[in-house]
Design a protein around this motif. Sequence first.
Motif, PDB file in Angstrom:
ATOM      1  N   ASN A  88      49.030  31.257  38.518  1.00 22.55           N
ATOM      2  CA  ASN A  88      49.761  30.262  39.316  1.00 22.55           C
ATOM      3  C   ASN A  88      49.433  30.358  40.804  1.00 22.55           C
ATOM      4  O   ASN A  88      50.289  30.150  41.661  1.00 22.55           O
ATOM      5  N   HIS A  89      48.171  30.690  41.089  1.00 17.42           N
ATOM      6  CA  HIS A  89      47.688  30.818  42.466  1.00 17.42           C
ATOM      7  C   HIS A  89      48.454  31.898  43.230  1.00 17.42           C
ATOM      8  O   HIS A  89      48.720  31.755  44.435  1.00 17.42           O
ATOM      9  N   CYS A  90      48.800  32.979  42.545  1.00 19.58           N
ATOM     10  CA  CYS A  90      49.454  34.127  43.185  1.00 19.58           C
ATOM     11  C   CYS A  90      48.475  35.299  43.234  1.00 19.58           C
ATOM     12  O   CYS A  90      47.677  35.506  42.312  1.00 19.58           O
ATOM     13  N   TRP A  91      48.554  36.100  44.276  1.00 20.02           N
ATOM     14  CA  TRP A  91      47.680  37.255  44.422  1.00 20.02           C
ATOM     15  C   TRP A  91      48.096  38.370  43.468  1.00 20.02           C
ATOM     16  O   TRP A  91      49.289  38.575  43.221  1.00 20.02           O
ATOM     17  N   ASP A  92      47.107  39.078  42.963  1.00 20.07           N
ATOM     18  CA  ASP A  92      47.379  40.206  42.064  1.00 20.07           C
ATOM     19  C   ASP A  92      47.817  41.414  42.880  1.00 20.07           C
ATOM     20  O   ASP A  92      46.997  42.103  43.479  1.00 20.07           O
ATOM     21  N   VAL A  93      49.112  41.652  42.889  1.00 23.97           N
ATOM     22  CA  VAL A  93      49.665  42.816  43.594  1.00 23.97           C
ATOM     23  C   VAL A  93      50.303  43.773  42.597  1.00 23.97           C
ATOM     24  O   VAL A  93      51.112  44.627  42.970  1.00 23.97           O
ATOM     25  N   ALA A  94      49.913  43.645  41.323  1.00 23.67           N
ATOM     26  CA  ALA A  94      50.575  44.397  40.255  1.00 23.67           C
ATOM     27  C   ALA A  94      49.648  45.309  39.466  1.00 23.67           C
ATOM     28  O   ALA A  94      50.075  46.363  38.992  1.00 23.67           O
ATOM     29  N   SER A  95      48.382  44.921  39.303  1.00 23.46           N
ATOM     30  CA  SER A  95      47.505  45.664  38.399  1.00 23.46           C
ATOM     31  C   SER A  95      46.992  46.948  39.037  1.00 23.46           C
ATOM     32  O   SER A  95      46.901  47.078  40.263  1.00 23.46           O
ATOM     33  N   LYS A  96      46.641  47.886  38.179  1.00 20.04           N
ATOM     34  CA  LYS A  96      46.052  49.150  38.640  1.00 20.04           C
ATOM     35  C   LYS A  96      44.768  48.890  39.406  1.00 20.04           C
ATOM     36  O   LYS A  96      44.480  49.567  40.405  1.00 20.04           O
ATOM     37  N   LYS A  97      43.978  47.901  38.965  1.00 14.95           N
ATOM     38  CA  LYS A  97      42.725  47.588  39.650  1.00 14.95           C
ATOM     39  C   LYS A  97      42.966  47.184  41.100  1.00 14.95           C
ATOM     40  O   LYS A  97      42.270  47.644  42.013  1.00 14.95           O
ATOM     41  N   SER A  98      43.938  46.324  41.306  1.00 17.81           N
ATOM     42  CA  SER A  98      44.194  45.834  42.662  1.00 17.81           C
ATOM     43  C   SER A  98      44.900  46.870  43.526  1.00 17.81           C
ATOM     44  O   SER A  98      44.783  46.844  44.760  1.00 17.81           O
TER      45      SER A  98
END
Length: 290
Positions: A88-98
């Motif tokens: 939904n055009h939101c930045w990934d601030v949750a994954s281990k990668k990010s």
Amino acid sequence: MKFSIFATAMLIGRSGAALVSVSNFGDNPTQLQMSVYVPDKLADKPAVILAMHGCGGTGQQYLQQSGYTKLADEKGFLVIYPTTTHDNHCWDVASKKSLTHDGGGDSQTLANMIRYTFTKYGVDPAKVFSTGSSSGCMMTNVMMAVYPDLIVAASCYSGVAAGCLAGSPGASPSTADPACAAGRVVKTGAEWAAQVRAMYTGWNGTYPRLATWHGHADTFVSYLNLEEQIKEWSTLLDVAYVKNLTATPQTGYTEMVFGDGTKFVAYSAEGVGHTVPVHPQEDLKWFGIA
């Protein structure tokens, strides 16, 4: 490395200033889009601001919302306006990668955009800044945590502490664990700091300076998250609360000063919901762009 660029819009008719789309800025593991606002006259060894949109937005839209273009024309700095089309055009601030330095997530792609400007435009590494609203503010917190070797200072509008959404299935209103946005992820300053340091275990230097803003009437991303950001960054920057400055920078706003006010400040906006309007002039003062 070959860089491919093309101008997508002439935004200032009286000059050659343009929003330039960059199709090859280096590794792009999460397929983000990069645009950079290039003023007609760049300063010698210019500054660059990474400016990130909120959920549902685009870089082009945030160019209009943030209001940096006139100042960029006057001061000769660059503004990167990235776009994510995922979640939904939101930045990934949750994954281990990010949430890991060079881990292959959105944060690494954004870092590569900044690195591109060093080569293409001769940006001064001591003048690299980040900002954003809502999801963009959340990613600003992440960039400060994961790339303190790149980001020198940041401003942030209506977001959450770095790591607040860690492990969530997504970062958008429809995919995220709702506890974070609701202000129910509560930790001590030491706990937040430990979480941030684990994102880049090889970092032994200082963390970026931060000015963070939140509306007291925000019911979308709870005002309680301002306290968590305060605990996180005051601990990492080793500054304690000193005083409040009322009606600063305007009526209804209160500036909370930590230490001598050069490393960390927080703004509470009475009666303001989601999101606090961008204050570009205040941002430039904070960044030290003269």
